[in-house]
Enzyme design. Structure first.
Site, mmCIF file in Angstrom:
data_model
loop_
_atom_site.group_PDB
_atom_site.id
_atom_site.type_symbol
_atom_site.label_atom_id
_atom_site.label_comp_id
_atom_site.label_asym_id
_atom_site.label_seq_id
_atom_site.Cartn_x
_atom_site.Cartn_y
_atom_site.Cartn_z
ATOM 1 N N CYS A 127 0.873 -1.184 0.000
ATOM 2 C CA CYS A 127 0.000 0.000 0.000
ATOM 3 C C CYS A 127 0.904 1.226 0.000
ATOM 4 O O CYS A 127 0.902 2.030 0.936
ATOM 5 C CB CYS A 127 -0.906 0.012 1.229
ATOM 6 S SG CYS A 127 -1.872 -1.497 1.477
ATOM 7 N N ALA A 128 1.680 1.382 -1.064
ATOM 8 C CA ALA A 128 2.805 2.325 -1.071
ATOM 9 C C ALA A 128 2.388 3.787 -1.018
ATOM 10 O O ALA A 128 3.102 4.614 -0.450
ATOM 11 C CB ALA A 128 3.676 2.076 -2.302
ATOM 12 N N LYS A 156 7.536 5.348 2.962
ATOM 13 C CA LYS A 156 8.152 4.140 3.529
ATOM 14 C C LYS A 156 8.883 3.337 2.456
ATOM 15 O O LYS A 156 9.891 2.677 2.741
ATOM 16 C CB LYS A 156 7.095 3.306 4.254
ATOM 17 C CG LYS A 156 6.494 4.055 5.439
ATOM 18 C CD LYS A 156 5.405 3.275 6.136
ATOM 19 C CE LYS A 156 4.767 4.115 7.239
ATOM 20 N NZ LYS A 156 3.963 5.238 6.714
ATOM 21 N N ASP A 167 -4.450 -2.778 -10.802
ATOM 22 C CA ASP A 167 -5.646 -2.524 -11.615
ATOM 23 C C ASP A 167 -6.473 -3.791 -11.816
ATOM 24 O O ASP A 167 -7.513 -3.775 -12.472
ATOM 25 C CB ASP A 167 -5.275 -1.897 -12.957
ATOM 26 C CG ASP A 167 -4.219 -2.689 -13.706
ATOM 27 O OD1 ASP A 167 -3.833 -3.786 -13.235
ATOM 28 O OD2 ASP A 167 -3.769 -2.221 -14.767
ATOM 29 N N CYS A 188 -1.505 4.017 11.028
ATOM 30 C CA CYS A 188 -1.275 5.243 11.808
ATOM 31 C C CYS A 188 -2.528 5.520 12.622
ATOM 32 O O CYS A 188 -3.014 6.640 12.688
ATOM 33 C CB CYS A 188 -0.901 6.421 10.912
ATOM 34 S SG CYS A 188 -2.083 6.791 9.607
#
Length: 413
Positions: A232-233, A238, A283, A354
């Site tokens: 989940c860049a 990160k 996709d 987070c």
């Protein structure tokens, strides 16, 4: 302090964009600051900090000002008047600010500050969930800490420089920063400054990244030469840290469902000198299936409520809802089960958010380990980071390892 009409009007316009047009606070402030090139750093700082302050304390200020949403333009001026009076700023003789009841504002502030939902300026539902999930004492400390202004923390890009050299370069450009104990690549600014205008930033010597966030990539225990997937860049804060920890060796695959975020990551990677990073747009389900059992390490920095980063995104309090919490926890559960399939036997995975809520964190991991997809994984360690004890963002990290399946030996017939 003397108030200038164009700056105050800029603040009111920003509040209009955030509360009535649904624009994120960061984007609204960015747009407002582009309006007048004559504004200096102090002017720009006044607009940004005042907008964020009023957004942060919206419930308290609107209760004091006796205004309710949807806010009119006159209401925004009343909110601004409350902000100014509570800071001891003399109000100018403008028609928008006339008849401001200064004494009543101070009295109401003292009265409402005894009640947590007003003192910490939070919705009822969020207060109830906080108390239920964390307990009265811890929630009191945490929500208070999350209402403080976030410090500016930089992460040194060790692909290009060292912490001592970066500190000197910044000092030469007029920015004073200190190292942070326990965070090996971090520098914290002594005073807020526009670090993006520095030559050091343009050369890719650092990224802006909160100290808590800087703990996530090392938690994954990567080594040069591995195949690592950041599932989940996003825009890749990160991912860039992982590239540095891998010393640009091996393969780092950054995945996301948003093409614009991956485009931004490519731009940042070029500036950072991160050459082992490639982006892939999710996709279709085929993108994940092609990586099944192929990754040494997988990072799932999952979408979440963002309650741990209220210091820097105070408008999150007003955009969240109980329905969103229910929806996002379901998404987290699905991502854990789907993306964990990319981990090879013996490989490791970090699930991170987070957020500070256990239902998004440890309870998700517990549920995953009991699932069919999680039965081959074990929890190595986890870390809960709270703003009230760290001074930085709230975060959660869990390191899981997939069991090494012994290869079957052929039996002699």
């Amino acid at each position: 302090m003397r108030l200038h009409r164009n700056l105050v009007f800029g603040v009111v316009d920003g509040l209009q964009m955030i509360f009535n047009e649904g624009i994120y606070a960061s984007k609204a402030v960015e747009q407002i600051l582009k309006r007048d090139k004559r504004w200096g750093s102090r002017d720009r700082g006044f607009i940004a900090e005042t907008v964020y302050d009023i957004v942060r304390w919206k419930r308290l200020y609107s209760e004091i000002a006796e205004v309710k949403e949807p806010f009119s333009r006159a209401n925004f001026f009343r909110l601004f008047a409350v902000w100014a009076v509570l800071r001891g700023i003399s109000l100018p003789d403008w028609k928008q600010l006339e008849d401001t009841p200064t004494r009543r504002i101070k009295g109401r502030f003292d009265e409402l500050s005894k009640i947590r939902i007003y003192r910490e300026s939070i919705p009822d539902w969020l207060d109830e969930i906080g108390v239920t999930s964390m307990g009265e004492n811890k929630w009191n400390k945490e929500i208070h800490a999350l209402n403080q202004l976030a410090p500016v923390v930089l992460r040194t890009n060790i692909l290009k420089t060292s912490v001592p050299y970066l500190k000197k370069r910044l000092y030469d450009e007029g920015i004073d920063a200190d190292t942070v104990k326990g965070y090996p690549h971090a520098l914290q600014l002594k005073e807020r400054a526009n670090v993006f205008a520095t030559e050091a930033f343009k050369e890719g010597l650092f990224e802006v990244q909160d100290a808590s966030s800087q703990l996530v990539s090392p938690f994954l225990d990567v080594s040069p030469g591995q195949r690592v997937v950041d599932a989940c860049a996003g825009a890749g804060g990160k991912s860039l840290h992982l590239a540095a920890l891998m010393e640009n060796k091996g393969q780092l695959i950054a995945l996301d469902i948003y093409a614009n975020k991956l485009h931004e990551l490519k731009r940042r990677a070029k500036r950072n000198g991160a050459h082992n990073l490639e982006t892939r747009l999710i996709d279709s389900t085929k993108v994940i299936k092609k990586l099944h059992n192929k990754a040494d390490r997988v990072l799932i920095d999952a979408p979440c409520t963002g309650l741990g980063v209220l210091k820097r995104n105070p408008d999150t309090k007003w955009k969240l809802s109980p329905e969103f919490l229910e929806k996002i926890t379901q998404t987290q559960k699905e991502l854990l089960r789907d993306y964990s399939k990319m981990v090879k036997d013996g490989g490791k995975m970090v699930y991170a958010t987070c957020s500070i809520l256990p239902q998004e964190n440890s309870k998700q991991v517990e549920g995953f380990l009991k699932s069919e997809e999680g039965k081959t994984f074990s929890l190595v360690k986890e870390q809960h980071i709270f703003a009230h004890s760290s001074g930085y963002d709230g975060f959660y990290m869990a390191l899981l390892q997939k069991t090494e399946v012994p290869k079957e030996t052929s039996k002699e017939k």
